[in-house]
Design a protein around this motif. Structure first.
Motif, PDB file in Angstrom:
ATOM      1  N   MET A   1       0.857  -1.171   0.000  1.00  0.00           N
ATOM      2  CA  MET A   1       0.000   0.000   0.000  1.00  0.00           C
ATOM      3  C   MET A   1       0.898   1.228   0.000  1.00  0.00           C
ATOM      4  SD  MET A   1      -2.662   1.237   3.005  1.00  0.00           S
ATOM      5  CE  MET A   1      -2.539  -0.360   3.698  1.00  0.00           C
ATOM      6  N   ARG A   2       0.604   2.136  -0.883  1.00  0.00           N
ATOM      7  CA  ARG A   2       1.386   3.365  -0.971  1.00  0.00           C
ATOM      8  C   ARG A   2       0.556   4.523  -0.456  1.00  0.00           C
ATOM      9  NH1 ARG A   2       5.788   3.720  -5.009  1.00  0.00           N
ATOM     10  NH2 ARG A   2       5.296   5.895  -4.680  1.00  0.00           N
ATOM     11  N   PHE A   3       1.066   5.172   0.584  1.00  0.00           N
ATOM     12  CA  PHE A   3       0.350   6.296   1.156  1.00  0.00           C
ATOM     13  C   PHE A   3       0.435   7.535   0.280  1.00  0.00           C
ATOM     14  CE2 PHE A   3       1.206   3.904   5.148  1.00  0.00           C
ATOM     15  CZ  PHE A   3      -0.115   3.636   5.433  1.00  0.00           C
TER      16      PHE A   3
ATOM     17  N   GLN B   1      -2.640   8.717  -1.415  1.00  0.00           N
ATOM     18  CA  GLN B   1      -3.736   9.112  -0.543  1.00  0.00           C
ATOM     19  C   GLN B   1      -3.323  10.226   0.420  1.00  0.00           C
ATOM     20  OE1 GLN B   1      -6.476   7.938  -2.043  1.00  0.00           O
ATOM     21  NE2 GLN B   1      -7.301   7.123  -0.167  1.00  0.00           N
TER      22      GLN B   1
ATOM     23  N   LYS C   1     -12.641   1.932  -0.714  1.00  0.00           N
ATOM     24  CA  LYS C   1     -11.277   1.493  -1.017  1.00  0.00           C
ATOM     25  C   LYS C   1     -10.590   0.814   0.159  1.00  0.00           C
ATOM     26  CE  LYS C   1     -10.411   5.128  -4.410  1.00  0.00           C
ATOM     27  NZ  LYS C   1      -9.555   6.274  -4.755  1.00  0.00           N
ATOM     28  N   GLN C   2     -11.028   1.122   1.364  1.00  0.00           N
ATOM     29  CA  GLN C   2     -10.429   0.601   2.595  1.00  0.00           C
ATOM     30  C   GLN C   2      -8.924   0.855   2.631  1.00  0.00           C
ATOM     31  OE1 GLN C   2     -11.882  -3.437   3.111  1.00  0.00           O
ATOM     32  NE2 GLN C   2     -13.631  -2.619   4.214  1.00  0.00           N
ATOM     33  N   GLU C   3      -8.548   2.065   2.223  1.00  0.00           N
ATOM     34  CA  GLU C   3      -7.161   2.515   2.306  1.00  0.00           C
ATOM     35  C   GLU C   3      -7.131   3.793   3.125  1.00  0.00           C
ATOM     36  OE1 GLU C   3      -5.718   3.095  -1.626  1.00  0.00           O
ATOM     37  OE2 GLU C   3      -5.664   0.955  -2.090  1.00  0.00           O
TER      38      GLU C   3
ATOM     39  N   GLN D   1      -9.104   6.605   8.410  1.00  0.00           N
ATOM     40  CA  GLN D   1      -9.445   5.354   7.751  1.00  0.00           C
ATOM     41  C   GLN D   1     -10.879   4.967   8.097  1.00  0.00           C
ATOM     42  OE1 GLN D   1      -6.869   2.924  10.938  1.00  0.00           O
ATOM     43  NE2 GLN D   1      -7.332   1.740   9.162  1.00  0.00           N
TER      44      GLN D   1
ATOM     45  N   SER E   1     -11.720  -1.102   8.651  1.00  0.00           N
ATOM     46  CA  SER E   1     -10.268  -1.296   8.599  1.00  0.00           C
ATOM     47  C   SER E   1      -9.635  -1.018   9.954  1.00  0.00           C
ATOM     48  CB  SER E   1      -9.643  -0.379   7.547  1.00  0.00           C
ATOM     49  OG  SER E   1     -10.076  -0.721   6.265  1.00  0.00           O
TER      50      SER E   1
END
Length: 91
Positions: free
Chosen positions: A1-3, A6, A27-29, A44, A48
């Motif tokens: 996962m790339r922050f 976001q 997206k649950q990111e 978030q 999650s």
């Protein structure tokens, strides 16, 4: 996962809160919120967050169990099972 995908300024959060909440759930990111160009918060969706908390709790239990093993605080499986059986049957 790339922050990095976001990362949004606080002004974006203020102007688009409802849309952001929908996207978080979909997206649950997590999303990093910046203020004056500096990361200040992570938001978030609740599902999650709860999953992460459960994972942390399990990891803590594993770490505590490992400490007990390292300290020699163990019981053979047969003895533990017998103790449980005697507790539940009253013998």
């Amino acid at each position: 996962m790339r922050f990095s995908a976001q990362v949004k300024p606080i002004s974006y959060l203020k102007a688009n809160a409802a849309e952001i909440l929908l996207n978080l759930a979909e997206k649950q990111e997590p999303m990093v919120i910046t203020q004056n160009g500096e990361a200040k918060a992570v938001i978030q969706d609740i599902a999650s967050f709860e999953q992460a908390q459960e994972t942390l709790a399990l990891l803590k239990l594993l770490a505590l169990g490992n400490r007990d093993v390292e300290a020699g605080r163990t019981t053979p499986a047969r003895a533990a099972i017998e103790k449980l059986r005697s507790t539940t049957t009253g013998h």
